[in-house]
Write an enzyme that holds these catalytic residues in place. Structure first.
Site, PDB file in Angstrom:
ATOM      1  N   GLU A 259       0.959  -1.217   0.065  1.00 45.44           N
ATOM      2  CA  GLU A 259      -0.015   0.099   0.165  1.00 45.44           C
ATOM      3  C   GLU A 259       0.990   1.346  -0.082  1.00 45.44           C
ATOM      4  OE1 GLU A 259      -1.137   3.139   1.344  1.00 45.44           O
ATOM      5  OE2 GLU A 259      -1.479   2.274   3.165  1.00 45.44           O
ATOM      6  N   CYS A 298      -1.862   8.371   3.791  1.00 46.00           N
ATOM      7  CA  CYS A 298      -1.824   7.942   2.174  1.00 46.00           C
ATOM      8  C   CYS A 298      -3.173   8.030   1.593  1.00 46.00           C
ATOM      9  CB  CYS A 298      -1.455   6.275   2.433  1.00 46.00           C
ATOM     10  SG  CYS A 298      -2.602   5.621   3.399  1.00 46.00           S
TER      11      CYS A 298
END
Length: 693
Positions: A259, A298
Site C-alpha cells: 500500500e 496515504c
C-alpha cells in the site's frame, strides 16, 4: 541517559548492548531526544523461525472463532491503557483527534475483525470457498476450493504516520488467518508501536510466537524469507518497487503486498456551486484532509479537481476555513488542531517536494513555506525551529495537465488545485494519477455521479460519493474502514489491505480439492451429499452440540398434496398466483404441467415433517438459505424430506451454537423437488430434562 528502544523477539524483550550505529528519534514539536534505535546484534533469522515454529503451532491450535475472541480481548486490553498511548502519541506530532484516528481506529479494527471472524468464518481451521463443483454424473467425485493458513510468518513493514493503526490493521487479519506476525514499525514513531506491543505482551493474552516487534532496520530481511512467508509493506512506491524486485519475491515464492503513496483526488461536481451543501461539504473535507495528521495520510487529498468557474470560490473558502478552524502548534498546547510533521527530516522533504511543484508551475494560493508561528505548550506563540511545522498549503496550476501535479506527492498538509471543463476532462485528470487509493466526488446529480464513477473506478481502490444526504454521516474521504478494501491499483501498490474477510484470505492459500463426498466432508467439516449419513433412531433435534455429529440424518414420512391443500394455502396467505389457481393458464406456462403447489407450502410442510416439537436442545429456527425449487408438485403427488446435519458451529462466547442442516425435498418418483439449508440455534450441552430422559 537516553535508552534504546527495545524489540520483542522470541518471547523476550531485547535491546542492543553497545551498538556502533544508532538513530536518534526526536519529539516532533520540540526536537528533544525521545529514544535511540538500533538492531545491531539482533537475531532476525531466529525471530522469523520462532514465528514459523512456535507461532504457527500456538495459532494453529486455535479455530477462527477462538482467534476472533482473542482479538476482542486484545482490543479491550488496549482500551484500558490507551491513555498511555495518547500521551506518547503527542510526541509524534499528533493532536488528540489525530491520536484518536490512529489509536482508537486501530482498536476498532481489532473489534471489527473479531466480529467478522465469528460471523463470517466457521469455527474451524479450514475455510470453504464457493459451492461444490460436481465432477461426475453419479455424485461420487466432487471438487471444492478451500483456504488453509500459509505456513510462514507475516512481516509488516509499516509507515511512520500511523504507528498503532498501521500495525493493527495488518496484524488483525493475519492473526485471524492463523499466521504469526513480525512488526517492523518506521523509526520516527516506532516508540508508539512498541508501547502498543508492550501492552499486548503484558496482557498475557498473546499466544506464544504470534506477535514479535523489531525496533529498527532489517537490512537482511528478504534473505531470511522463504515460500510461505508474506510481506505487507506500507510506504513509498519507489521503495515498494525495489523490494518487490528482490529474488525472494520474484522467484522464491514470498508473497508481497503493498500500500504505497497515492496522488488521490477529490472532484467537485459542476452542480456543486458555491452555496450548495455539496460545495460546503467539499471544502470541509478538503481542509480536513490537509490538516488531519498534518496531511501525513496515504489517503489524503492531493489533487482538488474543480470546475473552472468554481476555482476562485474554492480557494477563498479553503483560506477562510483554515483561518477559522486551524491552530498550528504543539499538540500538548490548549486549542491546537494541527501538529507538526513526524520529524524535521520529513518537514524538509515536504518543503523540497513543494519546491518541485512550484518549479513545475504551481502557485501557492493558500499558506506559505516560511517557518510558521505556532502555539507553544506554555500558551504563547512563536517560531519553533526544532519542530517539524509546516503551514497548510494549497497550490494552483494554470495547466491542469502538468505532469508534476499528478506525479509529485508532498506528504504533508499540501494539495494542488486543478480545474476542468467537462466530466470527461475531470475523469481524465483523475486517471493521470496512475492509480489511487481513493477518489471522492461531491455532487447531488446522480447522472454526473454515475458518469464519473464509471470512468474513474478502474483507477481507484475506493470511491466516496459525497452529497447533502450523507455529508453528516460519511466517514470521510481519508478514512479506510476495516470492512471495505483499503488499497488501490497502479501507483497505489495493487494491494488490498483490509476489506473484511478478503484481507484474512490474503494470508491463506486457496487450493482446489478433488475427491469423494466422504473425503471432502472429512477435510472441510461440511457434510457433502453422497457422504455417509447416520440414522440411529434418535431424532437429531434431541441432540445437543456435544452429541450431534456431521451426517446425522432424519428421513421423514411422505405426505400427499391435494388440490384442496393448494386452494386453502392460496386463500389463507393471499397468494393466488395463476399457476396455483388456473389450470389452463398454468398449463400454458412452459414450467408447469398444470396447477401446482406453492413452493412455500412445500417448505412449510417439510418443516412439519422433520420437526421434533418437544422442548430440548434446539432453541430456535435461525434462518433458511440457498432455497431452490427444482421440480413442480402437482395435486396427487407426495413429498418427503431428508434433513442432514451439514455443519456444526459452536459459538465461543455463548452456551449455544449454530447447526446448518441440508434439507432435500423429494417426490414419489424420488425426483428432487427443492433444496435449501436450514439454520438452527442449539444448546452446546444437553438440557437437564433431555439428559434425565
Amino acid at each position: 541517559m537516553t535508552e534504546y528502544l527495545p524489540s520483542y523477539v522470541r518471547g523476550e524483550w531485547w535491546t542492543p548492548s553497545s551498538p556502533e550505529r544508532s538513530a536518534e528519534v526526536r519529539d516532533a514539536s520540540t526536537g528533544d531526544v525521545v529514544t535511540l534505535v538500533s538492531t545491531e546484534g539482533l537475531d532476525l533469522a531466529g525471530a522469523l523461525e520462532h514465528a514459523r515454529s512456535v507461532g504457527q503451532k500456538s495459532l494453529g491450535a486455535l479455530t477462527f472463532h477462538q482467534r476472533a475472541v482473542l482479538l476482542k480481548q486484545f482490543a479491550l486490553a488496549l482500551t484500558e491503557r490507551k491513555d498511555e498511548l495518547y500521551a506518547l502519541s503527542s510526541r509524534t506530532g499528533a493532536t488528540k483527534n489525530d491520536s484518536w484516528v490512529d489509536i482508537d481506529g486501530g482498536i476498532g479494527v481489532l473489534f471489527s475483525y473479531s466480529g467478522k471472524g465469528r460471523r463470517e468464518l466457521p469455527n474451524s481451521r479450514v475455510h470453504v470457498d464457493g459451492p461444490v463443483e460436481p465432477l461426475s454424473k453419479d455424485g461420487s467425485f466432487l471438487g471444492r476450493h478451500v483456504y488453509t493458513t500459509l505456513p510462514g510468518v507475516a512481516v509488516q513493514i509499516n509507515a511512520f504516520n500511523f504507528p498503532v493503526w498501521g500495525s493493527l490493521e495488518k496484524f488483525a487479519p493475519a492473526f485471524l488467518a492463523g499466521m504469526p506476525t513480525v512488526v517492523k514499525p518506521a523509526t520516527p514513531t516506532g516508540y508508539l508501536a512498541e508501547a502498543m506491543v508492550r501492552i499486548l505482551v503484558e496482557s498475557g493474552l498473546l499466544p506464544d510466537g504470534s506477535l514479535q516487534l523489531v525496533s529498527g532496520s532489517v537490512p537482511d530481511l528478504f534473505e531470511n524469507l522463504r515460500l510461505g512467508d508474506i510481506v505487507g509493506f506500507t510506504g513509498s512506491a519507489s521503495t515498494a518497487e525495489s523490494l518487490k524486485a528482490h529474488p525472494a519475491v520474484q522467484t522464491g515464492g514470498v508473497r508481497f503486498t503493498a500500500e504505497t503513496d497515492s496522488i488521490n483526488a477529490s472532484v467537485l461536481g459542476t452542480d456543486a456551486v458555491e452555496g450548495t451543501p455539496e460545495f460546503d461539504a467539499y471544502v470541509r473535507q478538503l481542509v480536513t484532509e490537509m490538516t488531519t495528521k498534518a496531511g501525513q495520510k496515504c489517503t489524503a487529498i492531493r489533487r482538488a479537481i474543480v470546475p473552472t468557474g468554481s476555482a476562485d470560490a474554492v480557494i477563498a473558502a479553503v483560506q477562510a476555513r483554515i483561518a477559522d478552524k486551524t491552530v498550528l502548534g504543539d499538540p500538548r498546547a490548549e486549542g491546537v488542531t494541527m501538529g507538526p510533521l513526524a520529524s524535521t527530516a520529513q518537514r524538509d522533504e515536504v518543503l523540497r517536494q513543494v519546491g518541485r511543484l512550484q518549479t513545475a508551475g504551481g502557485r501557492i494560493v493558500v499558506g506559505t513555506t516560511d517557518a510558521p508561528e505556532v502555539r507553544l505548550t506554555d500558551g504563547g506563540t512563536g517560531v519553533a525551529p526544532e519542530g517539524a511545522f509546516v503551514s497548510p498549503l494549497l497550490l494552483q496550476f494554470d495547466d491542469s495537465r502538468t505532469d508534476a501535479a499528478h506525479l509529485i506527492e508532498a506528504f504533508g498538509p499540501v494539495s494542488s488545485l486543478l480545474t476542468y471543463d467537462t466530466t470527461a476532462d475531470a475523469a481524465a485528470l483523475v486517471a493521470r494519477g496512475g492509480g489511487s487509493l481513493v477518489t471522492s466526488i461531491a455532487t447531488h446529480d446522480p447522472v454526473q455521479a454515475v458518469d464519473l464513477a464509471a470512468r474513474i473506478a478502474p483507477f481507484n481502490g475506493r470511491m466516496l460519493l459525497l452529497d447533502r444526504d450523507d455529508a453528516r454521516s460519511s466517514t470521510g474521504h481519508g478514512s479506510p474502514l476495516p470492512n471495505l478494501v483499503h488499497g488501490g491499483p497502479g501507483r497505489a501498490g495493487g494491494g488490498e489491505e483490509l476489506g473484511g474477510i478478503r484481507a484474512v484470505l490474503h494470508h491463506m492459500q486457496r487450493t482446489a480439492v478433488q475427491g469423494s463426498p466422504e473425503m471432502l466432508t472429512a477435510l472441510t467439516g461440511v457434510w457433502h451429499a453422497g457422504a455417509a449419513a447416520h440414522s440411529d433412531g434418535r431424532h437429531p433435534f434431541r441432540k445437543s452440540l456435544a452429541e450431534l455429529r456431521i451426517g446425522d440424518q432424519i428421513v421423514s414420512a411422505s405426505r400427499e398434496v391435494t388440490l384442496a391443500d393448494i386452494e386453502t394455502f392460496a386463500h389463507f396467505t393471499g397468494d393466488t398466483f395463476y399457476a396455483h389457481m388456473d389450470e389452463t393458464a398454468a398449463a400454458a406456462n412452459p414450467f408447469f404441467p398444470g396447477r401446482v403447489a406453492h413452493g412455500y407450502l412445500l417448505v412449510s410442510w417439510a418443516a412439519g415433517l422433520f420437526v421434533d416439537p418437544e422442548p430440548g436442545p434446539v432453541l430456535a429456527n435461525y434462518g433458511l438459505e440457498n432455497l431452490r425449487f427444482i421440480t413442480p408438485v402437482s395435486p396427487g403427488d407426495t413429498i418427503r424430506v431428508e434433513l442432514t446435519a451439514k455443519q456444526i458451529t459452536p459459538r465461543e462466547t455463548d452456551e449455544y451454537g449454530e447447526v446448518r442442516w441440508d434439507a432435500v425435498i423429494r417426490n414419489q418418483s424420488d425426483e428432487l423437488v427443492a433444496t435449501y439449508d436450514v439454520l438452527t440455534l442449539v444448546n452446546k450441552e444437553p438440557t437437564p430434562e433431555v439428559a434425565a430422559a
